[in-house]
Design an enzyme around this catalytic site. Structure first.
Site, PDB file in Angstrom:
ATOM      1  CD  GLU A   1      -2.323  -1.409   2.475  1.00  9.35           C
ATOM      2  OE1 GLU A   1      -2.295  -0.823   3.518  1.00  9.35           O
ATOM      3  OE2 GLU A   1      -3.009  -2.774   2.668  1.00  9.35           O
TER       4      GLU A   1
ATOM      5  CD  GLU B   1      -4.155  -4.840   4.997  1.00 10.92           C
ATOM      6  OE1 GLU B   1      -4.963  -5.088   4.964  1.00 10.92           O
ATOM      7  OE2 GLU B   1      -3.723  -3.546   5.115  1.00 10.92           O
TER       8      GLU B   1
ATOM      9  CG  HIS C   1      -1.024   3.433  13.895  1.00 15.26           C
ATOM     10  ND1 HIS C   1      -2.161   3.745  14.281  1.00 15.26           N
ATOM     11  CD2 HIS C   1      -1.049   3.525  12.429  1.00 15.26           C
ATOM     12  CE1 HIS C   1      -2.899   3.962  13.171  1.00 15.26           C
ATOM     13  NE2 HIS C   1      -2.283   3.552  12.051  1.00 15.26           N
TER      14      HIS C   1
END
Ligand code: TPP
Length: 707
Positions: A407, A439, A508
């Protein structure tokens, strides 16, 4: 018309074959129409199709009988699906085209060249089973001499691999069609839709065959598909470049015509094709199922009327292509062939239990032939993300089989962390390109490209988002070599930014290595500095095994993780830990960010009179036990640190192995430092409370020193 097909539970008999009754055939095609649709089909071809139908059907019957005799454990039948499969098979070339059949594709497999004996070798789980040498369940076809990669069992994962193989054939300039099939139930899986999306967008040469027998085990298609009238073809009608057709898959001639149209469309470069073939499931889902428990007897009776073999045979008789006597002759030849094949297979050698754990990884010796650490790190000091970027540039230049995608990885963005900056500009969009935001697609397509001989080096944007691809890693990538007994491999490299300390919050900041370490068949690297990152990534690009390459986001641009840049030939072996600092009193075994926190603690502790040894394991799989054990045997104390959570963190594995192997040398418990068993919160003050930190690492090392 007197029907001669009988079905009782799992037992189907197709005796005496044909009535002489001409029946009233759908469309009652004239011979001209038959010829017009099927210009390639000679009388001999049609006889061969009938032979293959009878072979497939009678193999189903024989396999069920073997099961009842206790000689085998499992069978999954294709009875009722023969016509469409053969219509497809006779128009594909298994030496050139790619075939990703599903477990009901026995007829297709036989037509492609898998012999009855090879089928029974798989049934009896024998060493010479060409699909897997007795590793994988029967009905999961594969062959080293045909373009049939050994198949896994999850419904739907193969679609993305097929798209990857098709993409590889396009990249290599080959004129191949990729066939991939499933039942209608499997089209509920997300990966099916991802695969059609990717293939349609890129107009890839893929033939999606959906064999709709209306049941996914016991679940009716009405509970499955959102397409109008439960139709998969209707459901998929919105893709711009996709040829879609719904046909009677029990009619060989309808099927042949539709496949021909589809293959022509694909070969003309217009895009992929999807055929929904309505078929009948004449036997239960598998030998472990009994469809009488959930299907109406009337419906079973109706299905019998659509038996593709009976339809085909009657049609051939009516059209003058065959006589009853000829059919009987074919049938007795088939039965004889099956008996011979199964008895030969039964007598064949069993697999050797000493080989049960072989072929998890490459055993060719390649990794030992690479020249490691043959250049010094003497270049300019660079940050870790630049070292990674340079490694990719160098390896792409060296190996034109490397393809990079993920990506946002193409220029001008060059990746959200700029790790891939400049690559698409330098090597072109054919080799470096953005993937869809999916993914499972990235890993599934990469696996397909890898098995077709290319070397994908892909990026998953954040470790936190690798989970949609977990199925591909676990079920396809990690198992392919093992389940095909070393015939097929998927040695892709997956780069993945991981880790916390960047105030990234729950999604994250995660570490992923312990999840993947649990899966046999995947190598895992986790460098802590720029030089190691470059050397390990370059090695990853040259190995023949799948690699998950963890890149700590918090180290990407850290000055303390900078190194003088190693040269183009700098490779670091997997499975070789680095003693970062020698010491006498305690061994700290760690990787990633805690390497630096441990170093910091060690310096402080040195002032307090302690001598601390620090080992950076650098690769999780394989783990360099020797360096760890030697250190612990010397210092007599061990503390293991991982950034990930405590419970089932990889540090637990290291600690357990130290306890097992160094117990008599230990002067204290094997301690662990890890994140709290919590998600990682956003607020810095909360994040600091969860992740291991400098102060805690210093304190706990000291506590063990004082133990
Ligand atoms: C991901 C996954 N979930 C569940 C299963 C168990 N399973 C095997 S086959 C099957 C039904 C598949 O039905 P369909 O796609 O319609 O094909 P058919 O068997 O009818 O030919 C199920 C649920 C599986 N193999 N994989």
């Amino acid at each position: 018309m007197a029907r001669k097909v009988q079905i009782e539970g799992n037992k189907i008999t197709f005796e005496e074959k044909l009535s002489s009754d001409n029946g009233n055939l759908n469309g009652s095609a004239s011979r001209e129409k038959l010829n017009q649709n099927n210009e390639f089909l000679t009388k001999k071809d049609l006889h061969r199709v009938l032979y293959l139908m009878l072979l497939s059907r009678n193999i189903d019957i024989k396999a069920m009988n073997l099961l009842k005799q206790g000689k085998t454990f499992f069978h999954i039948a294709g009875s009722g699906h023969e016509a469409i499969q053969l219509a497809a098979a006779v128009q594909l070339d298994p030496k050139k085209d790619w075939l990703f059949p599903y477990y009901r594709d026995l007829s297709l497999a036989l037509a492609a060249g898998i012999t009855p004996k090879e089928f029974f070798l798989q049934c009896f789980a024998k060493e010479d089973d060409p699909s897997s040498g007795g590793r994988q369940l029967p009905g999961h076809f594969g062959h080293p001499d045909l373009n049939i990669p050994s198949q896994s069992s999850p419904t739907g994962t193969q679609f993305l691999n097929a798209v990857g193989a098709a993409l590889a054939s396009v990249k290599k300039g080959e004129n191949a069609v990729t066939y991939v099939s499933s039942g209608e139930g499997t089209t509920s899986q997300g990966e099916f839709h991802e695969a059609v999306n990717w293939a349609s967008r890129e107009k890839l040469p893929v033939l999606f065959l959906i064999e709709n027998n209306k049941y996914a085990i016991s679940v009716h298609v009405n509970q499955q598909s959102g397409g109008k009238g439960g139709s998969v073809a209707e459901m998929m009608s919105g893709f711009e470049n996709l040829f879609v057709k719904r046909i009677d898959g029990t009619d060989f001639f309808d099927s042949y015509g539709a496949v021909k149209e589809a293959v022509d469309y694909i070969k003309n470069g217009k895009g992929p094709a999807l055929i929904e073939a309505e078929v009948v499931r004449l036997m239960s889902h598998s030998s472990s199922d009994d469809q009488k428990k959930y299907r109406d007897p009337k419906e079973l009776e109706e299905d019998l009327k659509r038996d593709p073999i009976e339809k085909f045979s009657i049609r051939l008789i009516n059209e003058g292509y065959i006589t009853k006597e000829e059919i009987n002759k074919i049938k007795s030849g088939v039965l004889e062939e099956i008996e011979k094949a199964s008895s030969e297979a039964f007598k064949a050698a069993d697999p050797d239990p000493r080989d049960a754990c072989r072929n998890l990884f490459d055993e060719s010796g390649l990794k030992d032939l690479l020249e490691y650490e043959n250049s010094q790190s003497h270049g300019e000091k660079i940050v870790m993300v630049d070292a990674i970027n340079h490694a990719l540039h160098e390896e792409m230049k060296r190996n034109d089989k490397i393809f990079i995608f993920g990506e946002d990885i193409a220029d001008s963005k060059g990746g959200v962390f700029t790790a891939t900056k400049g690559l698409s500009s330098k090597f072109g969009e054919k080799r470096v390109f953005n993937s869809p935001l999916a993914e499972a697609s990235i890993i599934g397509v990469a696996a397909g490209m890898a098995l077709a001989g290319l070397k994908p080096v892909v990026e998953i944007q954040f470790g936190d988002y690798i989970w949609p691809a977990f199925m591909q890693f676990k079920s396809e990538v990690a198992t392919l070599r093992y389940r095909s007994k070393n015939t097929w491999t998927a040695p892709l490299v997956t780069r993945v930014p991981v880790g916390g300390y960047i105030h990234g919050g729950l999604y994250h900041s995660q570490n992923i290595e312990s999840f993947f370490a649990h899966i046999p068949g995947i190598l895992i690297a986790y460098p802590s500095n720029a030089a190691d990152a470059k050397g390990l990534l370059k090695t990853a690009c040259r190995l023949n095994d799948p690699v998950i390459f963890c890149e700590h986001k918090g180290l990407y641009r850290q000055s303390f993780a900078m190194s003088p840049e190693p040269g183009e030939d700098y490779l670091i072996p997997f499975g070789k830990a680095k003693v970062i600092k020698e010491g006498k009193d305690i061994s700290v075994i760690t990787y990633g960010v805690p390497v630096w926190d441990s170093l910091n603690a060690a310096k402080k502790l040195e002032h307090e009179g302690y001598s601390v040894e620090i080992i950076d394991i650098r690769t999780i799989i394989p783990l360099d036990e020797k360096t760890i054990f030697n250190s612990v045997k010397k210092t007599n104390k061990a503390i293991v640190i991982n950034e990930d959570t405590l419970t089932a963190g990889f540090g637990g594995e290291i600690a357990a192995r130290i306890s097992d192997n160094c117990f008599q040398f230990l002067d204290g418990p094997v301690k662990r430092i890890a994140a709290k068993d919590s998600h990682i919160p956003y607020a810095p003050i909360l994040e600091n409370a969860v992740l291991p930190n400098r102060e805690r690492i210093y304190r706990e090392i000291k506590e063990l020193l004082e133990y």
